[in-house]
Design a protein around this motif. Structure first.
Motif, PDB file in Angstrom:
ATOM      1  N   ALA A   1      31.696  38.886  35.514  1.00  0.00           N
ATOM      2  CA  ALA A   1      32.168  37.525  35.224  1.00  0.00           C
ATOM      3  C   ALA A   1      33.105  37.496  34.016  1.00  0.00           C
ATOM      4  O   ALA A   1      33.972  36.630  33.910  1.00  0.00           O
ATOM      5  CB  ALA A   1      30.981  36.606  34.988  1.00  0.00           C
ATOM      6  N   LYS A   2      32.935  38.467  33.114  1.00  0.00           N
ATOM      7  CA  LYS A   2      33.751  38.511  31.898  1.00  0.00           C
ATOM      8  C   LYS A   2      34.948  39.457  32.016  1.00  0.00           C
ATOM      9  O   LYS A   2      35.735  39.570  31.073  1.00  0.00           O
ATOM     10  CB  LYS A   2      32.895  38.965  30.713  1.00  0.00           C
ATOM     11  CG  LYS A   2      31.774  38.005  30.334  1.00  0.00           C
ATOM     12  CD  LYS A   2      30.959  38.568  29.182  1.00  0.00           C
ATOM     13  CE  LYS A   2      29.868  37.603  28.741  1.00  0.00           C
ATOM     14  NZ  LYS A   2      29.049  38.190  27.640  1.00  0.00           N
ATOM     15  N   ALA A   3      35.085  40.143  33.149  1.00  0.00           N
ATOM     16  CA  ALA A   3      36.129  41.158  33.294  1.00  0.00           C
ATOM     17  C   ALA A   3      37.512  40.552  33.113  1.00  0.00           C
ATOM     18  O   ALA A   3      37.776  39.420  33.524  1.00  0.00           O
ATOM     19  CB  ALA A   3      36.022  41.822  34.665  1.00  0.00           C
ATOM     20  N   SER A   4      38.393  41.329  32.493  1.00  0.00           N
ATOM     21  CA  SER A   4      39.726  40.821  32.169  1.00  0.00           C
ATOM     22  C   SER A   4      40.725  40.996  33.290  1.00  0.00           C
ATOM     23  O   SER A   4      41.823  40.432  33.248  1.00  0.00           O
ATOM     24  CB  SER A   4      40.262  41.536  30.921  1.00  0.00           C
ATOM     25  OG  SER A   4      40.316  42.937  31.143  1.00  0.00           O
ATOM     26  N   ASN A   5      40.395  41.778  34.311  1.00  0.00           N
ATOM     27  CA  ASN A   5      41.315  41.930  35.442  1.00  0.00           C
ATOM     28  C   ASN A   5      40.533  42.084  36.738  1.00  0.00           C
ATOM     29  O   ASN A   5      39.336  42.383  36.731  1.00  0.00           O
ATOM     30  CB  ASN A   5      42.276  43.108  35.233  1.00  0.00           C
ATOM     31  CG  ASN A   5      41.548  44.443  35.141  1.00  0.00           C
ATOM     32  OD1 ASN A   5      41.017  44.937  36.119  1.00  0.00           O
ATOM     33  ND2 ASN A   5      41.520  45.027  33.943  1.00  0.00           N
ATOM     34  N   LEU A   6      41.221  41.893  37.834  1.00  0.00           N
ATOM     35  CA  LEU A   6      40.585  41.858  39.153  1.00  0.00           C
ATOM     36  C   LEU A   6      39.978  43.209  39.534  1.00  0.00           C
ATOM     37  O   LEU A   6      38.879  43.265  40.104  1.00  0.00           O
ATOM     38  CB  LEU A   6      41.606  41.421  40.205  1.00  0.00           C
ATOM     39  CG  LEU A   6      41.070  41.107  41.597  1.00  0.00           C
ATOM     40  CD1 LEU A   6      40.037  39.985  41.534  1.00  0.00           C
ATOM     41  CD2 LEU A   6      42.213  40.730  42.525  1.00  0.00           C
ATOM     42  N   LEU A   7      40.685  44.309  39.232  1.00  0.00           N
ATOM     43  CA  LEU A   7      40.173  45.637  39.581  1.00  0.00           C
ATOM     44  C   LEU A   7      38.840  45.912  38.898  1.00  0.00           C
ATOM     45  O   LEU A   7      37.893  46.399  39.518  1.00  0.00           O
ATOM     46  CB  LEU A   7      41.188  46.706  39.173  1.00  0.00           C
ATOM     47  CG  LEU A   7      42.263  47.105  40.178  1.00  0.00           C
ATOM     48  CD1 LEU A   7      43.173  48.164  39.584  1.00  0.00           C
ATOM     49  CD2 LEU A   7      41.641  47.599  41.473  1.00  0.00           C
TER      50      LEU A   7
END
Length: 377
Positions: free
Chosen positions: A355-361
């Motif tokens: 949920a906190k990831a900065s990019n889609l990958l």
């Protein structure tokens, strides 16, 4: 038209105009106008001295613009230098320092470096950063105005230049410009202009990281962790060059953070399999790095290494002193809890990290980790 030649000549031509007295913004505009003229003329009439041709045309463009601006009438009295071969003075280093001026934001410094030193067009830079061309044009214009009054002969901060180049490298690839490759090219250029172990350290770090590029994603585009990468796809030539450059830098006994990071990357590259990674030595290098730069990010990465070297509980203990709000904290904690056998906590943390990831990958990778643990009996 030889685009590589144009891009290679651009910083030298710009540097000559600035050294002759043109302010940076006006000089950069004049050089761009000269490049447009070169694109029109050179295919039919290639000059014997391309750099000299560009300097002459750019200087004329600058004088024409200066004479049309009443605020710059004093420049009308500047004599136009006689045409002829351009002086073999390398102003690239000063341009690096100018583009990495402390008054610029990191994003502006990166954009200006790519434009002035890299020779990229505004469209190419905008496409690489996935922003509208008009937005990037405004960013570059503001940056040029900011540094226009900066004296060209002031000493620059190598550390700031290196941080800007590393920012370029970490953008990777998007659009028709490979920013990782561009950062390596520019860092090679800087290494040729200045004898500094940290410049060599950054170049080695870039080469060692870039050597793994082909194995970082699966055929479907999904992210592959370092431990799961197909090491036969790593670029052994780039690894060998990176290690050689690093060893020469370390031999000078002036350790800096990029050399320490490169040493860690070299230890990963040296392992034929993930299980053969020398995690004990990697922890030692993180300890060296902490002595240079005691940052939360370094401590976070060190916690992973400690978890591999001394067990998951030791890694979690190293993680305990850090702020849980730190980027990637939840992902690291999830991994260490999984290694410790606490799959319920690990699953929840993977979901939180996604949920906190900065990019889609990255988000997709972390979501798949949570799903994998949920599917276990």
């Amino acid at each position: 038209m030889n685009e590589a030649l144009i891009r290679g000549l651009t910083p030298g031509v710009l540097g000559i105009l600035v050294r002759r007295g043109a302010d940076f913004a006006a000089a950069e505009d004049a050089v761009q106008d000269a490049l447009v003229e070169a694109v029109r003329v050179w295919p039919d009439d290639m000059p014997k001295d391309p750099k000299g041709w560009l300097v002459t045309v750019a200087w004329r463009k600058f004088l024409d613009a200066a004479r049309s601006d009443t605020a710059r009438r004093r420049r009308e009295e500047v004599d136009e230098p006689a045409p002829g071969p351009a002086r073999e003075t390398d102003d690239t280093l000063q341009l690096y320092f100018l583009c990495a001026h402390p008054s610029l934001s990191p994003s502006s410094a990166v954009a200006l470096t790519l434009r002035a030193v890299g020779g990229l067009t505004t469209r190419q830079i905008a496409q690489a950063y996935l922003v509208p061309e008009a937005t990037m044009a405004q960013r570059i214009s503001r940056a040029k105005r900011t540094v226009s009054d900066v004296r060209f002969d002031q000493p620059g901060d190598v550390a700031t230049v290196l941080r800007v180049l590393y920012l370029v490298f970490n953008e990777g690839y998007s659009g028709d410009v490979d920013l990782a490759a561009e950062a390596i090219r520019l860092t090679r250029q800087l290494a040729a202009a200045i004898d500094h172990p940290e410049v060599a350290g950054l170049l080695a770090l870039m080469l060692l990281h870039d050597a793994r590029r082909a194995s970082r994603t699966a055929p479907d585009g999904s992210l592959v962790s370092l431990a799961s990468q197909d090491r036969s796809r790593w670029d052994t030539g780039a690894i060998a060059e990176g290690v050689e450059i690093l060893q020469a830098a370390l031999a000078r006994d002036r350790l800096g953070e990029f050399q320490a990071q490169a040493a860690i990357a070299a230890l990963h590259a040296d392992a034929l399999t993930a299980d053969e990674t020398d995690w004990v030595q990697i922890v030692e290098w993180y300890d060296e790095l902490l002595r240079i730069n005691d940052s939360p990010v370094v401590r976070l990465n060190r916690a992973v290494a400690v978890g591999e070297a001394d067990g998951a509980r030791a890694g979690l203990a190293a993680l305990a002193s850090l702020d849980p709000g730190l980027p990637r904290y939840a992902a690291v904690s999830a991994y260490l809890h999984e290694r410790d056998g606490d799959l319920t906590t690990a699953t929840n943390l993977y979901v939180e990290a996604a949920a906190k990831a900065s990019n889609l990958l990255e988000r997709d990778y972390l979501t798949r980790q949570a799903a994998r643990l949920n599917a276990l009996p």
